[in-house]
Design a protein around this motif. Structure first.
Motif, PDB file in Angstrom:
ATOM      1  N   UNK A   1      39.339  33.527  29.782  1.00 39.19           N
ATOM      2  CA  UNK A   1      39.991  34.834  30.593  1.00 39.19           C
ATOM      3  C   UNK A   1      40.979  33.910  31.548  1.00 39.19           C
ATOM      4  N   UNK A   2      41.951  34.588  31.936  1.00 41.77           N
ATOM      5  CA  UNK A   2      42.962  34.225  32.652  1.00 41.77           C
ATOM      6  C   UNK A   2      43.135  35.281  33.508  1.00 41.77           C
ATOM      7  N   UNK A   3      43.343  34.900  35.151  1.00 42.84           N
ATOM      8  CA  UNK A   3      43.878  35.828  36.058  1.00 42.84           C
ATOM      9  C   UNK A   3      45.029  35.363  36.707  1.00 42.84           C
TER      10      UNK A   3
ATOM     11  N   UNK B   1      27.471  36.101  44.196  1.00 44.01           N
ATOM     12  CA  UNK B   1      25.798  35.640  43.754  1.00 44.01           C
ATOM     13  C   UNK B   1      25.637  36.278  42.661  1.00 44.01           C
ATOM     14  N   UNK B   2      26.069  37.721  42.192  1.00 37.61           N
ATOM     15  CA  UNK B   2      25.637  38.272  41.091  1.00 37.61           C
ATOM     16  C   UNK B   2      26.661  37.916  39.789  1.00 37.61           C
ATOM     17  N   UNK B   3      27.699  37.109  40.094  1.00 39.82           N
ATOM     18  CA  UNK B   3      28.473  36.713  39.051  1.00 39.82           C
ATOM     19  C   UNK B   3      29.306  37.787  38.444  1.00 39.82           C
ATOM     20  N   UNK B   4      29.646  38.882  39.030  1.00 41.41           N
ATOM     21  CA  UNK B   4      30.319  39.980  38.606  1.00 41.41           C
ATOM     22  C   UNK B   4      31.668  39.817  39.242  1.00 41.41           C
ATOM     23  N   UNK B   5      32.012  39.497  40.535  1.00 42.41           N
ATOM     24  CA  UNK B   5      32.999  39.621  41.188  1.00 42.41           C
ATOM     25  C   UNK B   5      33.770  38.299  41.465  1.00 42.41           C
TER      26      UNK B   5
ATOM     27  N   UNK C   1      37.365  41.742  39.542  1.00 41.34           N
ATOM     28  CA  UNK C   1      36.332  42.054  38.306  1.00 41.34           C
ATOM     29  C   UNK C   1      36.181  41.191  37.278  1.00 41.34           C
ATOM     30  N   UNK C   2      35.021  40.218  36.999  1.00 34.22           N
ATOM     31  CA  UNK C   2      35.112  39.479  36.007  1.00 34.22           C
ATOM     32  C   UNK C   2      35.229  40.070  34.602  1.00 34.22           C
ATOM     33  N   UNK C   3      34.875  41.037  34.549  1.00 33.42           N
ATOM     34  CA  UNK C   3      34.835  41.980  33.231  1.00 33.42           C
ATOM     35  C   UNK C   3      36.072  42.920  32.969  1.00 33.42           C
TER      36      UNK C   3
ATOM     37  N   UNK D   1      40.953  44.413  41.781  1.00 32.99           N
ATOM     38  CA  UNK D   1      40.174  45.396  42.687  1.00 32.99           C
ATOM     39  C   UNK D   1      40.459  45.710  43.769  1.00 32.99           C
ATOM     40  N   UNK D   2      40.841  44.719  44.616  1.00 34.56           N
ATOM     41  CA  UNK D   2      40.990  44.992  46.167  1.00 34.56           C
ATOM     42  C   UNK D   2      41.999  43.721  46.632  1.00 34.56           C
ATOM     43  N   UNK D   3      42.715  43.798  47.646  1.00 39.51           N
ATOM     44  CA  UNK D   3      43.702  42.954  47.990  1.00 39.51           C
ATOM     45  C   UNK D   3      43.811  43.039  49.548  1.00 39.51           C
ATOM     46  N   UNK D   4      43.386  41.935  50.001  1.00 43.80           N
ATOM     47  CA  UNK D   4      42.945  41.842  51.533  1.00 43.80           C
ATOM     48  C   UNK D   4      44.314  41.141  52.100  1.00 43.80           C
ATOM     49  N   UNK D   5      45.244  42.051  52.821  1.00 44.60           N
ATOM     50  CA  UNK D   5      46.426  41.657  53.626  1.00 44.60           C
ATOM     51  C   UNK D   5      46.338  41.509  55.001  1.00 44.60           C
TER      52      UNK D   5
END
Length: 490
Positions: free
Chosen positions: A44-46, A60-64, A78-80, A85-89
């Motif tokens: 997978x690539x982001x 810690x749950x490996x999902x994000x 989101x890993x899947x 999902x969010x962008x903090x600016x």
């Protein structure tokens, strides 16, 4: 054999997923690649970054997955999925460090604007900003014990501990060099900081007291890592080495050497894989050699009793050809020692009470062999009181036996010569010497009496008179009987 994977740029962060199958995220250039444990290509690539990406970290749950960037924005994935999902600016300078607090709903960050920030994931808004550092913030970590505590390290030589419930830092630690990496032990009581050539361990519960300072690298230490049990601490450096320390003694127990300078490293949760990222964009993956599993094979069925006794009573016939099984020759302990030329130990082996009492001929034979080799004197020398007592007891008891006398007289002479200077220092040994003297004295008396008896017998034999016996023998020849007179002398 390590696997080499070429990335697009210097690898600044590697992070393993905390859940199986333990994939790992690699941050290099403007991409985040996710690799499987044994995959050589990213699964997978982001790549939704305008510029360089930094510090992709799993929750810690490996999902994000959260990552900082050169343009100051922080992205949550989101890993899947694929989309952000969010962008903090709100930051204008590069954000080099990001991570999740242990409550899973807040993100902390630090960047080149000297600030340390806390963000709320549901609203994507900044909760609080701390502007206490006076230089770039380049590393950080969150406490797993307290959901409000996180730590940042800066190029201003300090490590600061922040509590989200307060408006300022609760502890400041002076490292003494620009801080490149910080790490908290799972218990939360010990803090490790790396900067310059030093790795330092601090006791947080004692107000940041320095416990140990390690200087095993030749260049700047860039990254730290702990194994799953917390018993091993790993450090990577620009000197191309990864050092592994024991957390009990803080001594180097192992070291890895790599081709170029190291920027990041990570260890899988099961300690099975170590991944190292280097400045030339090469990702080095090493796997632990799997242990060979011992299969619980079923126990083989033993042959029946009749198999062993079969043929025991068979009597060979005349035309049968008998093959005898060669008998394996087993050497005794003293024979093995004699073969290896260990004279003293060979003598010790035959001086054991069972051998001396039941088979004294073995003891005497070994003494004779040592005398033939010329090593008997050295074997007898250097013995303590107990061993000398045992030797003298045996010699005094057996010297009077005719079959042993020639050898044991030689042994007695050697013992006397060797231990004469220490006579009078031990009552036990002196007593045995007296017993040996008495035994030899009695034997001499017996020999004198026997010689007297032999002299008497010789005299008796010499005085016997000569007798003449006459007997008749018939000699028949030519039919004529002749009487021959013979005489016998006594």
């Amino acid at each position: 054999t390590p696997v080499q994977i070429k990335e697009f740029g210097a690898v600044n962060k590697i992070d393993f997923s905390p859940i199986p199958p333990y994939n790992y995220a690699v941050t290099a250039s403007s991409r985040i690649h996710i690799y499987g444990r044994y995959s050589q290509e990213p699964i997978k690539t982001f790549s939704r970054f305008r510029d360089v990406a930094y510090c992709a970290t799993y929750r810690d749950d490996g999902r994000l997955l959260v990552a900082g960037s050169e343009d100051g924005s922080i992205c949550l994935f989101d890993v899947s999925g694929k989309a952000t999902l969010r962008q903090f600016k709100g930051r204008t300078k590069p954000v080099h460090v990001v991570g999740f607090l242990s409550d899973k709903y807040r993100v902390f960050s630090g960047g080149d604007d000297y600030s340390s920030n806390l963000w709320d994931i549901p609203t994507a808004k900044e909760i609080i900003s701390y502007n206490e550092h006076t230089d770039y913030v380049r590393c950080g970590c969150a406490s797993k014990v307290n959901a409000d505590v996180f730590i940042t390290g800066s190029y201003d030589h300090t490590v600061k501990l922040f509590d989200a419930r307060t408006k300022s830092s609760v502890m400041t630690i002076e490292h003494g060099h620009p801080v490149e990496s910080v790490l908290l032990f799972p218990s939360g009581g010990l803090l490790v900081s790396a900067g310059g050539r030093y790795v330092k361990v601090w006791d947080v519960l004692k107000g940041g007291q320095l416990l140990v300072s390690l200087k095993n690298h030749h260049k700047t230490v860039t990254c730290l890592c702990l194994n799953s049990s917390g018993q091993r601490l790993l450090s990577g450096s620009l000197d191309r080495h990864v050092k592994i320390y024991s957390t009990t003694s803080y001594k180097v127990v192992h070291s890895f050497n790599y081709a170029t300078s190291i920027l990041s490293l990570a260890l899988s949760p099961e300690d099975e894989t170590i991944v190292v990222g280097m400045t030339n964009g090469v990702l080095n993956v090493k796997h632990r050699k799997p242990e060979e599993k011992i299969e619980n094979s079923q126990k083989k069925r033993q042959p029946a009793y009749r198999t062993y006794v079969k043929g025991r009573t068979y009597m060979p016939k005349q035309e049968d050809f008998c093959v005898s099984k060669p008998v394996k020759r087993v050497l005794r302990k003293y024979d093995k020692l004699l073969r290896s030329f260990q004279s003293s130990k060979a003598l010790d082996a035959v001086m054991e009470p069972p051998i001396m009492l039941h088979t004294p001929e073995v003891t005497v034979a070994v003494m004779q062999e040592l005398h033939r080799r010329g090593t008997l004197k050295s074997a007898l020398a250097g013995r303590d009181e107990k061993q000398v007592n045992l030797l003298l007891t045996f010699v005094a008891r057996r010297v009077i036996e005719p079959r042993f006398t020639p050898v044991l007289v030689t042994v007695a002479d050697m013992i006397t010569d060797i231990y004469q200077p220490v006579v009078g220092q031990s009552e036990i040994v002196d007593k045995q010497f007296l017993k040996l003297q008495q035994a030899i004295g009695k034997e001499i008396d017996y020999q004198e009496e026997l010689l007297e008896v032999l002299g008497m017998m010789d005299t008796l034999f010499a005085t016997f008179t000569k007798k003449r016996d006459t007997c008749l023998e018939e000699n028949k020849s030519n039919g004529v009987t002749q009487i021959i007179e013979t005489s016998r002398n006594y």
